[in-house]
Design a protein around this motif. Structure first.
Motif, mmCIF file in Angstrom:
data_model
loop_
_atom_site.group_PDB
_atom_site.id
_atom_site.type_symbol
_atom_site.label_atom_id
_atom_site.label_comp_id
_atom_site.label_asym_id
_atom_site.label_seq_id
_atom_site.Cartn_x
_atom_site.Cartn_y
_atom_site.Cartn_z
ATOM 1 N N LEU A 1 38.897 32.615 41.773
ATOM 2 C CA LEU A 1 38.046 33.616 42.412
ATOM 3 C C LEU A 1 38.879 34.819 42.843
ATOM 4 C CD1 LEU A 1 36.052 31.107 44.635
ATOM 5 C CD2 LEU A 1 35.203 32.237 42.563
ATOM 6 N N THR A 2 38.354 36.019 42.658
ATOM 7 C CA THR A 2 39.113 37.192 43.074
ATOM 8 C C THR A 2 39.308 37.162 44.586
ATOM 9 O OG1 THR A 2 37.147 38.579 43.403
ATOM 10 C CG2 THR A 2 38.159 38.609 41.205
ATOM 11 N N ASN A 3 40.504 37.549 44.999
ATOM 12 C CA ASN A 3 40.775 37.638 46.435
ATOM 13 C C ASN A 3 39.838 38.648 47.089
ATOM 14 O OD1 ASN A 3 42.843 36.867 48.648
ATOM 15 N ND2 ASN A 3 42.767 39.091 48.772
ATOM 16 N N ALA A 4 39.406 39.635 46.312
ATOM 17 C CA ALA A 4 38.488 40.644 46.842
ATOM 18 C C ALA A 4 37.176 39.997 47.289
ATOM 19 C CB ALA A 4 38.226 41.717 45.797
ATOM 20 N N TYR A 5 36.570 39.210 46.403
ATOM 21 C CA TYR A 5 35.320 38.549 46.791
ATOM 22 C C TYR A 5 35.555 37.577 47.943
ATOM 23 C CZ TYR A 5 31.454 35.342 46.968
ATOM 24 O OH TYR A 5 30.431 34.558 47.443
ATOM 25 N N MET A 6 36.613 36.794 47.861
ATOM 26 C CA MET A 6 36.849 35.787 48.892
ATOM 27 C C MET A 6 37.204 36.415 50.239
ATOM 28 S SD MET A 6 36.049 32.962 47.638
ATOM 29 C CE MET A 6 36.657 31.863 48.925
ATOM 30 N N LEU B 1 46.755 57.845 34.381
ATOM 31 C CA LEU B 1 47.105 56.666 35.180
ATOM 32 C C LEU B 1 48.231 57.004 36.152
ATOM 33 C CD1 LEU B 1 46.996 53.580 35.778
ATOM 34 C CD2 LEU B 1 48.659 53.284 33.921
ATOM 35 N N THR B 2 47.972 56.767 37.445
ATOM 36 C CA THR B 2 48.990 56.952 38.473
ATOM 37 C C THR B 2 49.405 55.589 38.993
ATOM 38 O OG1 THR B 2 47.871 58.998 39.152
ATOM 39 C CG2 THR B 2 49.578 58.124 40.630
ATOM 40 N N LEU B 3 50.690 55.270 38.879
ATOM 41 C CA LEU B 3 51.183 53.981 39.370
ATOM 42 C C LEU B 3 51.377 54.072 40.889
ATOM 43 C CD1 LEU B 3 53.713 52.890 36.597
ATOM 44 C CD2 LEU B 3 51.242 52.495 36.754
ATOM 45 N N THR B 4 50.295 53.846 41.593
ATOM 46 C CA THR B 4 50.291 54.007 43.052
ATOM 47 C C THR B 4 50.788 52.768 43.791
ATOM 48 O OG1 THR B 4 47.949 53.410 42.938
ATOM 49 C CG2 THR B 4 48.474 55.755 43.146
ATOM 50 N N ASN B 5 50.604 51.587 43.198
ATOM 51 C CA ASN B 5 51.031 50.332 43.845
ATOM 52 C C ASN B 5 50.443 50.185 45.244
ATOM 53 O OD1 ASN B 5 52.956 48.684 42.203
ATOM 54 N ND2 ASN B 5 54.041 50.624 42.087
ATOM 55 N N GLN B 6 49.212 50.648 45.448
ATOM 56 C CA GLN B 6 48.688 50.648 46.817
ATOM 57 C C GLN B 6 48.338 49.257 47.341
ATOM 58 O OE1 GLN B 6 46.832 51.880 44.286
ATOM 59 N NE2 GLN B 6 44.704 51.221 44.486
ATOM 60 N N MET B 7 48.093 48.325 46.468
ATOM 61 C CA MET B 7 47.787 46.949 46.881
ATOM 62 C C MET B 7 48.169 46.002 45.754
ATOM 63 S SD MET B 7 43.946 47.531 48.422
ATOM 64 C CE MET B 7 43.651 48.721 49.730
ATOM 65 N N THR B 8 48.244 44.718 46.071
ATOM 66 C CA THR B 8 48.399 43.721 45.018
ATOM 67 C C THR B 8 47.044 43.071 44.768
ATOM 68 O OG1 THR B 8 49.832 41.939 44.226
ATOM 69 C CG2 THR B 8 48.968 41.712 46.465
ATOM 70 N N PHE B 9 46.957 42.230 43.739
ATOM 71 C CA PHE B 9 45.640 41.673 43.403
ATOM 72 C C PHE B 9 45.724 40.203 42.986
ATOM 73 C CE2 PHE B 9 41.622 41.400 40.922
ATOM 74 C CZ PHE B 9 40.771 41.757 41.964
ATOM 75 N N PRO B 10 45.552 39.301 43.946
ATOM 76 C CA PRO B 10 45.589 37.878 43.621
ATOM 77 C C PRO B 10 44.214 37.322 43.245
ATOM 78 C CG PRO B 10 46.228 38.332 45.920
ATOM 79 C CD PRO B 10 45.516 39.518 45.381
ATOM 80 N N THR B 11 44.247 36.176 42.617
ATOM 81 C CA THR B 11 43.083 35.309 42.536
ATOM 82 C C THR B 11 43.349 34.121 43.449
ATOM 83 O OG1 THR B 11 41.714 33.887 41.108
ATOM 84 C CG2 THR B 11 44.021 34.098 40.512
ATOM 85 N N VAL B 12 42.311 33.650 44.109
ATOM 86 C CA VAL B 12 42.420 32.461 44.949
ATOM 87 C C VAL B 12 41.948 31.284 44.100
ATOM 88 C CG1 VAL B 12 41.841 31.428 47.162
ATOM 89 C CG2 VAL B 12 41.784 33.910 46.917
ATOM 90 N N ILE B 13 42.836 30.346 43.845
ATOM 91 C CA ILE B 13 42.484 29.192 43.011
ATOM 92 C C ILE B 13 41.982 28.076 43.912
ATOM 93 C CG2 ILE B 13 43.286 27.543 41.286
ATOM 94 C CD1 ILE B 13 45.516 29.537 40.599
ATOM 95 N N VAL B 14 40.746 27.665 43.684
ATOM 96 C CA VAL B 14 40.120 26.678 44.558
ATOM 97 C C VAL B 14 39.520 25.531 43.754
ATOM 98 C CG1 VAL B 14 39.601 28.321 46.417
ATOM 99 C CG2 VAL B 14 37.966 28.008 44.552
ATOM 100 N N MET B 15 39.332 24.416 44.453
ATOM 101 C CA MET B 15 38.682 23.242 43.872
ATOM 102 C C MET B 15 37.573 22.788 44.815
ATOM 103 S SD MET B 15 40.363 19.560 42.799
ATOM 104 C CE MET B 15 39.371 18.340 41.909
#
Length: 341
Positions: free
Chosen positions: A104-109, A241-255
């Protein structure tokens, strides 16, 4: 007659001995087969990205490790690109046990658990390696543990890369370049707050709508990681494309917690080990792809601004960090840990 009756009794007695012996062998075989092992089963994994994305590759790796460690008893079936519905649908399916795993995207979670906004604190990480290093932090473990209240077992964090800005017209060097621009974001409290404070018009929309929205001018640009940018081919409709690096983007792996609780202890350990091995591989793959994807984009004719002075964004960054630190002690501790390194 007596001889026939005697012979019948002998045959029946012999048959009874044979059946008893067979029954005993079957019983012993069952006991041996069940020692320390659960049933054979195929788990379902759901996520929102394409099959070429690094998250899907990590899910495939997990399946390989799971099958190997379980001697073929446990396998996975992967449903990519939102085939089973939205992420809200996926969580509901996991609550009922209809789906066992999700990336699941960390954004949604982060809309369901405040502490997950930690990963979206602006300009906290200079590169993906720094973000990956926080995967094993105490704060990250606390975030995963907090998901138990939602019937989910938090297993790990996997990454797609840092977030950058792709625009149809010009680069994003300063907040002035973004003021009034409609920027597609993936819905998240921290992302929404950041882009509002920058002065842009953050527009949350699902991945399938982004390509045509860029094409038709419904949006002026997108907040995106390089892996999604390449796999979804958004660069076909925007070239700056501007390499801003303003945030990282994880997925949360769940069961699904209910499914996990039903597994024998040995199988629970196999699941955890297989996932750790897969994510250990996946994060390194994500780092490697960050460089390869950049070259792919340049080859496709994308104009790339690789370095910017982030000073003009510092005031906004500080505001967002304070806002979310006040909401969660985990967020506050996460920021302090990263900034102390």
């Amino acid at each position: 007659m007596k001889l026939k009756k005697f012979m019948f009794m002998v045959i029946m007695a012999a048959l009874a001995v044979v059946l008893a012996a067979c029954g005993g062998d079957k019983e012993n075989s069952t006991e041996t087969g069940n020692k320390g092992a659960g049933e054979s089963r195929t788990f379902k994994i759901s996520h929102v990205v394409q099959e070429s994305h690094v998250w899907n590759a990590t899910a495939v790796k997990f399946g390989e490790e799971l099958e190997k460690l379980s001697n073929g008893r446990m396998k996975v079936q992967i449903f990519p690109a939102s085939q089973l519905g939205t992420e809200a649908d996926m969580v509901q399916q996991m609550e009922t046990g209809a789906v066992e795993f999700a990336f699941l995207t960390n954004a949604y979670m982060s809309t369901r658990e405040d502490s997950l906004n930690s990963w979206f604190m602006p300009y906290l990480f200079n590169n993906l390696d720094e973000a990956v290093a926080m995967r094993e932090s105490e704060e990250a473990k606390e975030m995963l543990a907090s998901l138990s209240s939602q019937g989910l077992l938090g297993l790990d964090f996997m990454f797609a890369g840092n977030r950058h800005v792709l625009m149809k017209d010009g680069f994003a060097e300063t907040p002035e370049d973004l003021k009034g621009k409609k920027i597609r974001i993936i819905g998240s409290p921290a992302m929404q707050s950041y882009w509002e404070k920058v002065g842009a018009g953050p527009t949350a929309m699902p991945l399938p709508e982004v390509y045509t929205s860029l094409q038709t001018g419904v949006i002026d640009g997108i907040d995106i990681d390089l892996d999604a940018l390449v796999t979804e081919k958004y660069y076909e409709n925007a070239k700056y494309l501007t390499l801003t690096n303003q945030m990282t983007f994880p997925t949360v792996i769940v069961m699904s917690q209910s499914v996990y609780d039903q597994l024998p202890t040995e199988d629970q350990e196999i699941v955890k080990q297989a996932m750790k091995t897969a994510v250990d591989w996946g994060v390194q793959e994500a780092v490697a792809r960050e460089k390869a994807n950049l070259e792919t984009l340049k080859s496709a004719g994308v104009e790339v601004l690789e370095e910017i002075d982030t000073t003009p964004f510092q005031a906004v960054s500080n505001e967002v960090k304070k806002e979310f630190s006040d909401k969660s002690e985990i967020v506050k501790s996460f920021i302090e840990t990263v900034e102390s390194k």
